[in-house]
Design a protein around this motif. Structure first.
Motif, mmCIF file in Angstrom:
data_model
loop_
_atom_site.group_PDB
_atom_site.id
_atom_site.type_symbol
_atom_site.label_atom_id
_atom_site.label_comp_id
_atom_site.label_asym_id
_atom_site.label_seq_id
_atom_site.Cartn_x
_atom_site.Cartn_y
_atom_site.Cartn_z
ATOM 1 N N PHE A 146 -5.826 -124.123 33.593
ATOM 2 C CA PHE A 146 -6.567 -124.355 32.089
ATOM 3 C C PHE A 146 -7.456 -122.764 31.694
ATOM 4 O O PHE A 146 -8.165 -122.227 32.899
ATOM 5 N N ARG A 147 -7.874 -123.102 30.912
ATOM 6 C CA ARG A 147 -8.849 -122.551 30.068
ATOM 7 C C ARG A 147 -10.617 -122.608 29.477
ATOM 8 O O ARG A 147 -9.379 -123.847 28.671
ATOM 9 N N GLN A 148 -11.190 -123.211 29.975
ATOM 10 C CA GLN A 148 -11.895 -123.462 28.965
ATOM 11 C C GLN A 148 -13.130 -122.331 27.879
ATOM 12 O O GLN A 148 -13.855 -122.279 28.874
ATOM 13 N N ALA A 149 -13.095 -122.779 27.084
ATOM 14 C CA ALA A 149 -13.721 -121.063 25.779
ATOM 15 C C ALA A 149 -14.906 -121.820 25.380
ATOM 16 O O ALA A 149 -15.472 -123.311 25.359
ATOM 17 N N PRO A 150 -16.256 -121.491 25.716
ATOM 18 C CA PRO A 150 -17.348 -121.785 25.053
ATOM 19 C C PRO A 150 -17.646 -123.139 23.376
ATOM 20 O O PRO A 150 -16.526 -122.042 22.891
ATOM 21 N N GLY A 151 -17.868 -123.680 23.457
ATOM 22 C CA GLY A 151 -17.350 -124.799 22.345
ATOM 23 C C GLY A 151 -16.051 -125.373 21.723
ATOM 24 O O GLY A 151 -16.119 -125.944 20.825
ATOM 25 N N LYS A 152 -15.526 -125.634 23.307
ATOM 26 C CA LYS A 152 -13.575 -125.744 22.401
ATOM 27 C C LYS A 152 -13.417 -126.548 23.843
ATOM 28 O O LYS A 152 -13.806 -126.774 24.803
ATOM 29 N N GLU A 153 -12.483 -127.381 23.366
ATOM 30 C CA GLU A 153 -11.464 -128.157 24.607
ATOM 31 C C GLU A 153 -10.795 -126.934 25.174
ATOM 32 O O GLU A 153 -10.857 -126.115 25.212
ATOM 33 N N ARG A 154 -10.934 -127.700 26.702
ATOM 34 C CA ARG A 154 -9.495 -126.973 27.800
ATOM 35 C C ARG A 154 -8.889 -127.262 27.234
ATOM 36 O O ARG A 154 -8.205 -127.775 27.010
ATOM 37 N N GLU A 155 -7.791 -125.865 27.580
ATOM 38 C CA GLU A 155 -6.532 -125.878 27.600
ATOM 39 C C GLU A 155 -5.686 -125.364 28.690
ATOM 40 O O GLU A 155 -5.976 -124.885 28.803
ATOM 41 N N GLY A 156 -4.441 -126.393 28.249
ATOM 42 C CA GLY A 156 -3.787 -125.599 29.298
ATOM 43 C C GLY A 156 -3.064 -124.821 28.812
ATOM 44 O O GLY A 156 -2.346 -124.903 27.666
ATOM 45 N N ILE A 157 -2.679 -123.611 30.032
ATOM 46 C CA ILE A 157 -1.938 -122.576 29.974
ATOM 47 C C ILE A 157 -0.862 -121.831 30.291
ATOM 48 O O ILE A 157 -0.239 -121.452 29.941
ATOM 49 N N ALA A 158 -0.961 -122.255 31.519
ATOM 50 C CA ALA A 158 0.085 -122.432 32.170
ATOM 51 C C ALA A 158 0.673 -123.122 33.785
ATOM 52 O O ALA A 158 -0.785 -124.174 33.770
ATOM 53 N N CYS A 159 1.041 -123.696 33.857
ATOM 54 C CA CYS A 159 2.026 -124.851 35.609
ATOM 55 C C CYS A 159 3.375 -124.065 36.157
ATOM 56 O O CYS A 159 4.130 -123.921 35.172
ATOM 57 N N ILE A 160 3.379 -124.139 37.281
ATOM 58 C CA ILE A 160 4.406 -123.343 37.865
ATOM 59 C C ILE A 160 4.598 -125.031 38.907
ATOM 60 O O ILE A 160 3.731 -125.848 39.251
ATOM 61 N N THR A 210 9.002 -123.410 34.004
ATOM 62 C CA THR A 210 6.803 -123.302 34.182
ATOM 63 C C THR A 210 6.979 -123.482 32.249
ATOM 64 O O THR A 210 7.367 -123.237 31.853
ATOM 65 N N TYR A 211 5.712 -123.960 32.441
ATOM 66 C CA TYR A 211 5.186 -124.182 31.287
ATOM 67 C C TYR A 211 4.341 -123.000 31.241
ATOM 68 O O TYR A 211 3.181 -122.234 32.056
ATOM 69 N N TYR A 212 4.273 -122.401 29.185
ATOM 70 C CA TYR A 212 2.894 -121.465 29.282
ATOM 71 C C TYR A 212 2.605 -122.077 27.993
ATOM 72 O O TYR A 212 3.547 -122.543 26.578
ATOM 73 N N SER A 213 0.951 -121.709 27.349
ATOM 74 C CA SER A 213 1.241 -122.082 26.032
ATOM 75 C C SER A 213 1.709 -121.251 25.450
ATOM 76 O O SER A 213 1.448 -119.718 25.916
ATOM 77 N N ASP A 214 1.872 -122.037 24.365
ATOM 78 C CA ASP A 214 2.035 -119.967 23.027
ATOM 79 C C ASP A 214 0.902 -119.383 22.897
ATOM 80 O O ASP A 214 1.454 -118.181 22.602
ATOM 81 N N SER A 215 -0.055 -119.912 23.171
ATOM 82 C CA SER A 215 -1.633 -118.947 23.082
ATOM 83 C C SER A 215 -1.511 -117.410 23.790
ATOM 84 O O SER A 215 -1.474 -116.313 24.216
ATOM 85 N N GLU A 226 -2.553 -107.748 29.136
ATOM 86 C CA GLU A 226 -2.938 -107.864 27.268
ATOM 87 C C GLU A 226 -3.677 -108.506 26.538
ATOM 88 O O GLU A 226 -3.514 -108.980 25.885
ATOM 89 N N LEU A 227 -4.699 -108.588 26.954
ATOM 90 C CA LEU A 227 -5.952 -109.379 27.109
ATOM 91 C C LEU A 227 -6.994 -109.090 25.609
ATOM 92 O O LEU A 227 -6.825 -108.043 25.279
ATOM 93 N N LYS A 228 -6.526 -110.222 25.279
ATOM 94 C CA LYS A 228 -8.074 -110.607 23.727
ATOM 95 C C LYS A 228 -8.951 -111.002 23.979
ATOM 96 O O LYS A 228 -9.271 -111.783 25.169
ATOM 97 N N PRO A 229 -10.286 -110.372 23.277
ATOM 98 C CA PRO A 229 -11.326 -111.130 23.491
ATOM 99 C C PRO A 229 -10.902 -113.336 23.476
ATOM 100 O O PRO A 229 -11.957 -113.425 24.194
ATOM 101 N N GLU A 230 -10.223 -113.438 22.532
ATOM 102 C CA GLU A 230 -10.342 -115.588 22.462
ATOM 103 C C GLU A 230 -9.248 -115.636 23.679
ATOM 104 O O GLU A 230 -9.643 -116.751 24.050
#
Length: 126
Positions: free
Chosen positions: A37-51, A58-63, A85-89
């Motif tokens: 999971f990840r949480q950016a400043p001012g944003k809700e925690r987001e699930g991004i991958a799970c095994i 395996t789960y991946y978020s669209d992001s 391919e990391l992005k600022p976001e």
């Protein structure tokens, strides 16, 4: 006692790569599902991958789909998140967490994850 410890965070330029690690203890890794999971400043925690513990999907978020890969080494009690391919976001604090129910993994139901690591910071900037 279930314990998870993340490592591998840091600063990287856009387009770069990092590999996060999640060291688990107190349980058999092959009996449980592990999510990132990840949480950016001012944003809700987001699930991004799970095994999952089983042979389910395996789960991946669209992001992150197509850029991040989750894997595990049961012999070492480690779960990894290869980030390309990391992005600022993608800048956020990244956490790993454990659940005993594969459904929570495949559906990314955060409330179903019972133990969490302390997090590791990932910063993507030019």
């Amino acid at each position: 006692q279930l314990q998870l410890v993340e490592s591998g965070g840091g600063s990287v330029q856009p387009g770069g790569s990092l590999r996060l690690s999640c060291a688990v203890s107190g349980f058999r890794l092959d009996y449980y599902s592990i999510g990132w999971f990840r949480q950016a400043p001012g944003k809700e925690r987001e699930g991004i991958a799970c095994i999952p513990s089983s042979t389910g999907d395996t789960y991946y978020s669209d992001s992150v789909k197509g850029r991040f890969t989750i894997s595990r080494d049961t012999a070492k009690n480690m779960v990894y998140l290869q980030m390309n391919e990391l992005k600022p976001e993608d800048t956020a604090v990244y956490y790993c967490a454990v659940t005993g129910i594969d459904y929570y993994c495949s559906a990314s139901v955060q409330e179903g994850f019972s133990s969490w690591g302390q997090g590791t910071q990932v910063t993507v900037s030019a």
